[in-house]
Scaffold this motif. Sequence first.
Motif, short mmCIF file in Angstrom:
data_model
loop_
_atom_site.label_atom_id
_atom_site.label_comp_id
_atom_site.label_asym_id
_atom_site.label_seq_id
_atom_site.Cartn_x
_atom_site.Cartn_y
_atom_site.Cartn_z
N LEU A 64 0.85 -1.19 0.00
CA LEU A 64 0.00 0.00 0.00
C LEU A 64 0.89 1.23 0.00
O LEU A 64 1.69 1.44 0.92
N VAL A 65 0.79 2.05 -1.06
CA VAL A 65 1.64 3.22 -1.21
C VAL A 65 0.78 4.44 -1.46
O VAL A 65 -0.39 4.35 -1.85
N SER A 66 1.39 5.60 -1.28
CA SER A 66 0.75 6.87 -1.59
C SER A 66 1.82 7.86 -2.00
O SER A 66 2.95 7.81 -1.50
N GLY A 67 1.46 8.81 -2.90
CA GLY A 67 2.41 9.76 -3.48
C GLY A 67 3.12 10.70 -2.53
O GLY A 67 4.34 10.72 -2.52
N PRO A 68 2.48 11.51 -1.78
CA PRO A 68 1.03 11.69 -1.71
C PRO A 68 0.45 12.39 -2.93
O PRO A 68 1.17 12.89 -3.77
N LEU A 69 -0.88 12.42 -3.00
CA LEU A 69 -1.57 12.93 -4.19
C LEU A 69 -1.28 14.40 -4.42
O LEU A 69 -1.25 14.86 -5.57
N ILE A 70 -1.04 15.16 -3.37
CA ILE A 70 -0.81 16.60 -3.53
C ILE A 70 0.50 16.88 -4.26
O ILE A 70 0.60 17.84 -5.03
N LEU A 71 1.49 16.00 -4.09
CA LEU A 71 2.82 16.26 -4.67
C LEU A 71 2.96 15.72 -6.09
O LEU A 71 3.36 16.44 -7.00
N ASN A 72 2.66 14.44 -6.29
CA ASN A 72 2.95 13.83 -7.59
C ASN A 72 1.74 13.12 -8.20
O ASN A 72 1.92 12.30 -9.11
N ARG A 73 0.54 13.39 -7.71
CA ARG A 73 -0.70 12.86 -8.27
C ARG A 73 -0.79 11.34 -8.21
O ARG A 73 -1.46 10.71 -9.04
N VAL A 74 -0.14 10.72 -7.24
CA VAL A 74 -0.25 9.27 -7.05
C VAL A 74 -1.16 9.03 -5.85
O VAL A 74 -0.80 9.36 -4.72
N PRO A 75 -2.35 8.45 -6.06
CA PRO A 75 -3.27 8.24 -4.94
C PRO A 75 -2.91 6.98 -4.15
O PRO A 75 -1.91 6.31 -4.43
#
Length: 247
Positions: free
Chosen positions: A133-144
């Motif tokens: 389970l990973v996350s970008g986070p979404l705010i930085l690199n658009r990886v949810p």
Amino acid sequence: MVLCISHDKGHGLLLLLVTSQSLWTDVGLWATRIKLGCNFMISYFINIHHVGHECTVQSPINSICLPCIFQPRYYPTEDVPRKRLSHGNKPFSQHKRRLRKTITPGTILILLTGRHRCKRVVFLKQLDSGLLLVSGPLILNRVPLRRVHQKFVIATTTKIDVSTVKLPKHLTDSYFKRKRLRRPKHQEGEIFDTEKEKYQLTEQRKKDQKVVDCQLMSVIKKVPQLRGYLHSTFYLSKGVYPHKLVF
């Protein structure tokens, strides 16, 4: 070597399917060899003595004692499915999930496949299926929030402390399971106008993403230059060899 023997009552002829060439060398000129791929079919007049699971094949030259399999004289008209023996093997759901030593919670990973390849993400935990389970986070690199197989990531030496990040308990494999998109049934006058159902992000998914990203960003801001590191993508330039890199 195994012999598959079928009887011919009229002439006493035996057909032997042999998986090696040793029988041909033993029988010699008293056999007729027909090559079929890697097997040999041999037909000749011999005497056979069956004792248990072995049979003694006698030819004018010598006798051979080999294990044999007699084909049944009658076959069922319908194929009855038989339950396969597992021989003690556990199903996939009970397999032991192993994780690489270089991958620990908080490790920065580089994705190698998918639409987010070459991006850097933060590893949070390992799910029951063995996926990460990973996350970008979404705010930085658009990886949810998403699942990734550990085969398709590069573990870097950069790590952050995620012990203070509290993940929702419902983030399991069933949470990320894809839903089948169905096409609606045709109605009068709408034979060619019907469109397939489109995937829509649920409000629960958006809420969980914000909760996790807020906690990750508070940890990332404490580390200098880490925000730009996660925002950038990984690539190889001219003269840079991957086997010489230290991640």
